[in-house]
Design a protein around this motif. Structure first.
Motif, PDB file in Angstrom:
ATOM      1  N   LYS A  67      25.801  33.150  47.307  1.00 47.69           N
ATOM      2  CA  LYS A  67      26.406  33.016  45.985  1.00 47.69           C
ATOM      3  C   LYS A  67      27.385  34.150  45.715  1.00 47.69           C
ATOM      4  CE  LYS A  67      22.543  30.496  43.906  1.00 47.69           C
ATOM      5  NZ  LYS A  67      21.519  30.496  42.830  1.00 47.69           N
ATOM      6  N   VAL A  68      27.201  35.268  46.404  1.00 46.21           N
ATOM      7  CA  VAL A  68      28.162  36.366  46.282  1.00 46.21           C
ATOM      8  C   VAL A  68      29.491  35.942  46.884  1.00 46.21           C
ATOM      9  CG1 VAL A  68      28.679  38.739  46.963  1.00 46.21           C
ATOM     10  CG2 VAL A  68      26.349  38.116  46.298  1.00 46.21           C
ATOM     11  N   VAL A  69      29.430  35.387  48.087  1.00 52.30           N
ATOM     12  CA  VAL A  69      30.605  34.798  48.735  1.00 52.30           C
ATOM     13  C   VAL A  69      30.209  33.400  49.201  1.00 52.30           C
ATOM     14  CG1 VAL A  69      32.259  34.944  50.619  1.00 52.30           C
ATOM     15  CG2 VAL A  69      31.489  37.033  49.493  1.00 52.30           C
ATOM     16  N   THR A  70      30.787  32.406  48.596  1.00 52.68           N
ATOM     17  CA  THR A  70      30.437  31.022  48.941  1.00 52.68           C
ATOM     18  C   THR A  70      30.865  30.705  50.360  1.00 52.68           C
ATOM     19  OG1 THR A  70      30.816  30.411  46.632  1.00 52.68           O
ATOM     20  CG2 THR A  70      30.641  28.616  48.237  1.00 52.68           C
ATOM     21  N   PRO A  71      29.953  30.191  51.213  1.00 58.60           N
ATOM     22  CA  PRO A  71      30.341  29.823  52.580  1.00 58.60           C
ATOM     23  C   PRO A  71      31.470  28.798  52.588  1.00 58.60           C
ATOM     24  CG  PRO A  71      27.948  29.847  52.349  1.00 58.60           C
ATOM     25  CD  PRO A  71      28.511  30.018  50.967  1.00 58.60           C
ATOM     26  N   THR A  72      32.286  28.874  53.608  1.00 62.69           N
ATOM     27  CA  THR A  72      33.468  28.009  53.687  1.00 62.69           C
ATOM     28  C   THR A  72      33.095  26.538  53.671  1.00 62.69           C
ATOM     29  OG1 THR A  72      34.528  29.716  55.038  1.00 62.69           O
ATOM     30  CG2 THR A  72      35.566  27.555  55.001  1.00 62.69           C
ATOM     31  N   GLU A  73      32.017  26.186  54.360  1.00 59.48           N
ATOM     32  CA  GLU A  73      31.646  24.770  54.456  1.00 59.48           C
ATOM     33  C   GLU A  73      31.153  24.195  53.134  1.00 59.48           C
ATOM     34  OE1 GLU A  73      28.251  27.402  55.906  1.00 59.48           O
ATOM     35  OE2 GLU A  73      30.421  27.212  56.228  1.00 59.48           O
ATOM     36  N   TYR A 111      33.649  42.193  44.052  1.00 62.26           N
ATOM     37  CA  TYR A 111      34.038  43.063  42.939  1.00 62.26           C
ATOM     38  C   TYR A 111      35.553  43.275  42.917  1.00 62.26           C
ATOM     39  CZ  TYR A 111      35.240  47.443  40.677  1.00 62.26           C
ATOM     40  OH  TYR A 111      35.871  48.399  39.929  1.00 62.26           O
ATOM     41  N   GLU A 112      36.113  43.574  44.052  1.00 62.10           N
ATOM     42  CA  GLU A 112      37.533  43.934  44.103  1.00 62.10           C
ATOM     43  C   GLU A 112      38.425  42.758  43.753  1.00 62.10           C
ATOM     44  OE1 GLU A 112      40.801  46.288  44.324  1.00 62.10           O
ATOM     45  OE2 GLU A 112      38.684  46.860  44.306  1.00 62.10           O
ATOM     46  N   ILE A 113      38.118  41.570  44.272  1.00 62.89           N
ATOM     47  CA  ILE A 113      38.982  40.426  43.993  1.00 62.89           C
ATOM     48  C   ILE A 113      38.855  39.992  42.535  1.00 62.89           C
ATOM     49  CG2 ILE A 113      37.340  38.615  44.653  1.00 62.89           C
ATOM     50  CD1 ILE A 113      41.136  38.659  45.354  1.00 62.89           C
ATOM     51  N   LEU A 114      37.643  40.063  41.976  1.00 64.48           N
ATOM     52  CA  LEU A 114      37.470  39.704  40.570  1.00 64.48           C
ATOM     53  C   LEU A 114      38.117  40.744  39.651  1.00 64.48           C
ATOM     54  CD1 LEU A 114      33.811  38.327  40.487  1.00 64.48           C
ATOM     55  CD2 LEU A 114      35.953  37.055  40.613  1.00 64.48           C
ATOM     56  N   ARG A 115      38.068  42.016  40.054  1.00 60.61           N
ATOM     57  CA  ARG A 115      38.733  43.060  39.273  1.00 60.61           C
ATOM     58  C   ARG A 115      40.238  42.829  39.257  1.00 60.61           C
ATOM     59  NH1 ARG A 115      41.645  47.421  39.741  1.00 60.61           N
ATOM     60  NH2 ARG A 115      41.806  47.191  41.999  1.00 60.61           N
ATOM     61  N   ARG A 116      40.792  42.492  40.410  1.00 63.70           N
ATOM     62  CA  ARG A 116      42.232  42.245  40.476  1.00 63.70           C
ATOM     63  C   ARG A 116      42.614  40.991  39.709  1.00 63.70           C
ATOM     64  NH1 ARG A 116      44.307  44.025  46.552  1.00 63.70           N
ATOM     65  NH2 ARG A 116      43.029  45.899  46.704  1.00 63.70           N
ATOM     66  N   TYR A 117      41.739  40.001  39.684  1.00 63.83           N
ATOM     67  CA  TYR A 117      42.036  38.788  38.930  1.00 63.83           C
ATOM     68  C   TYR A 117      42.012  39.069  37.428  1.00 63.83           C
ATOM     69  CZ  TYR A 117      41.893  33.993  37.260  1.00 63.83           C
ATOM     70  OH  TYR A 117      42.177  32.817  36.601  1.00 63.83           O
ATOM     71  N   GLU A 118      41.049  39.894  36.993  1.00 62.13           N
ATOM     72  CA  GLU A 118      41.008  40.263  35.574  1.00 62.13           C
ATOM     73  C   GLU A 118      42.248  41.051  35.190  1.00 62.13           C
ATOM     74  OE1 GLU A 118      38.885  39.360  33.247  1.00 62.13           O
ATOM     75  OE2 GLU A 118      37.811  38.120  34.715  1.00 62.13           O
ATOM     76  N   GLU A 119      42.698  41.911  36.076  1.00 63.78           N
ATOM     77  CA  GLU A 119      43.921  42.654  35.831  1.00 63.78           C
ATOM     78  C   GLU A 119      45.105  41.704  35.728  1.00 63.78           C
ATOM     79  OE1 GLU A 119      46.699  46.164  37.888  1.00 63.78           O
ATOM     80  OE2 GLU A 119      44.778  45.594  38.784  1.00 63.78           O
ATOM     81  N   LEU A 169      38.401  33.107  49.835  1.00 60.50           N
ATOM     82  CA  LEU A 169      39.605  33.370  50.624  1.00 60.50           C
ATOM     83  C   LEU A 169      39.688  34.834  51.036  1.00 60.50           C
ATOM     84  CD1 LEU A 169      42.351  31.320  48.732  1.00 60.50           C
ATOM     85  CD2 LEU A 169      41.383  30.825  50.977  1.00 60.50           C
ATOM     86  N   ALA A 170      39.356  35.730  50.099  1.00 61.93           N
ATOM     87  CA  ALA A 170      39.421  37.162  50.396  1.00 61.93           C
ATOM     88  C   ALA A 170      38.479  37.535  51.531  1.00 61.93           C
ATOM     89  CB  ALA A 170      39.088  37.974  49.144  1.00 61.93           C
ATOM     90  N   LYS A 172      38.070  31.480  40.607  1.00 63.60           N
ATOM     91  CA  LYS A 172      37.607  32.821  40.947  1.00 63.60           C
ATOM     92  C   LYS A 172      36.766  32.817  42.223  1.00 63.60           C
ATOM     93  CE  LYS A 172      37.538  34.675  36.220  1.00 63.60           C
ATOM     94  NZ  LYS A 172      36.679  35.298  35.170  1.00 63.60           N
ATOM     95  N   GLU A 173      35.842  31.877  42.301  1.00 60.57           N
ATOM     96  CA  GLU A 173      34.984  31.799  43.492  1.00 60.57           C
ATOM     97  C   GLU A 173      35.811  31.457  44.735  1.00 60.57           C
ATOM     98  OE1 GLU A 173      31.896  32.719  43.562  1.00 60.57           O
ATOM     99  OE2 GLU A 173      31.908  33.096  41.405  1.00 60.57           O
TER     100      GLU A 173
END
Length: 271
Positions: A50-56, A180-188, A69-70, A63-64
């Motif tokens: 759930k932290v990083v959803t598997p590709t499949e 954390y980093e990708i969600l922080r950048r998205y909020e920015e 992708l990240a 956001k997810e």
């Protein structure tokens, strides 16, 4: 639980006479304190799928999807997964490594297969009793194994298992950081997007006021001070809009740095 204890203690306290109330109150407070400290803390195990959803599995949430992708498009993260796979191969190899120290050998007596070694009675120059010159036993079978193999095998396998767990923990820790980093950048990015809308609206209002005061100034109905102030306000609003537009573009680039594709393309794929 604490409420029931307090109710019981209060009822008991009301039914006691005055000399015993203070002593009972002290004992009750001690019991309640111990009960609060003894309440078990139930910890929640993190589900890293759930932290990083598997590709499949896929996801429709933007956001997810950005988090996915990240993680997927990072060579560093791929190296961590390869490291885990390598450790798993080492563990499998270590579990079978004991077979390298097991040795089997078979010795055949070649004299039993040579026809010329057979001796017959009456052969000139050779004495014999007619018996075959065969040697026994015909073959020998030996097996050996090092005792240290079994003594040290548990430790070696345990070390390999811990290396697998360390590799897995490194991956899970990196998943938390990536999320954390990708969600922080998205909020920015969203903040810069709203900022751009606000400064654009402010620029429009400043432009309308500037045009109005300019017309009044030309008709000698407005002072130069007001005209100059409106002019300064308008150009300041333009400057803020330009900066906000650049900040939004940079925020978008920061997201694209992690996801590896265009942010606009990622948005289109989630629509």
């Amino acid at each position: 639980m604490e409420i029931n204890i307090w109710i019981f203690c209060i009822n008991k306290l009301l039914n006691l006479n005055k000399p015993n109330k203070m002593r009972y109150l002290q004992n009750s407070l001690f019991i309640v304190l111990i009960s609060c400290l003894s309440i078990p803390c139930f910890s929640q195990k993190v589900d890293f799928d759930k932290v990083v959803t598997p590709t499949e599995m896929g996801t429709r949430d933007l956001k997810e999807y950005l988090v996915q992708l990240a993680w997927m498009n990072s060579p560093e993260n791929e190296a961590l997964e390869l490291e885990q796979t390598l450790r798993e191969f080492e563990l499998k190899s270590e579990k079978k490594d004991w077979t390298n120290d097991v040795r089997f050998s078979v010795n055949l007596n070649e004299n039993n297969f040579r026809k010329e070694d057979t001796i017959f009675i009456g052969t000139p120059g050779i004495s014999g009793n007619g018996a075959s010159n065969s040697l026994f036993p015909i073959f020998n079978f030996n097996a050996s194994v090092s005792l240290g193999t079994f003594v040290n095998r548990k430790n070696k396998v345990g070390i390999a298992e811990q290396r697998v767990k360390i590799a897995e923990s490194n991956i899970n820790q990196k998943k938390l950081r990536v999320r954390y980093e990708i969600l922080r950048r998205y909020e920015e990015y969203e903040m810069q997007e709203e900022t751009l809308k606000a400064v654009t609206q402010a620029e429009q209002s400043a432009s309308e006021a500037y045009l109005l005061i300019t017309d009044l100034f030309k008709a000698d109905k407005e002072t130069f001070e007001n005209y100059n102030s409106a002019n300064t306000t308008y150009h300041s609003a333009v400057e803020k809009r330009i900066k906000a537009n650049a900040d939004l573009a940079i925020a978008k680039l920061k997201i694209e740095e992690m996801i590896g594709i265009s942010f606009d393309e990622a948005q289109r794929m989630r629509k």
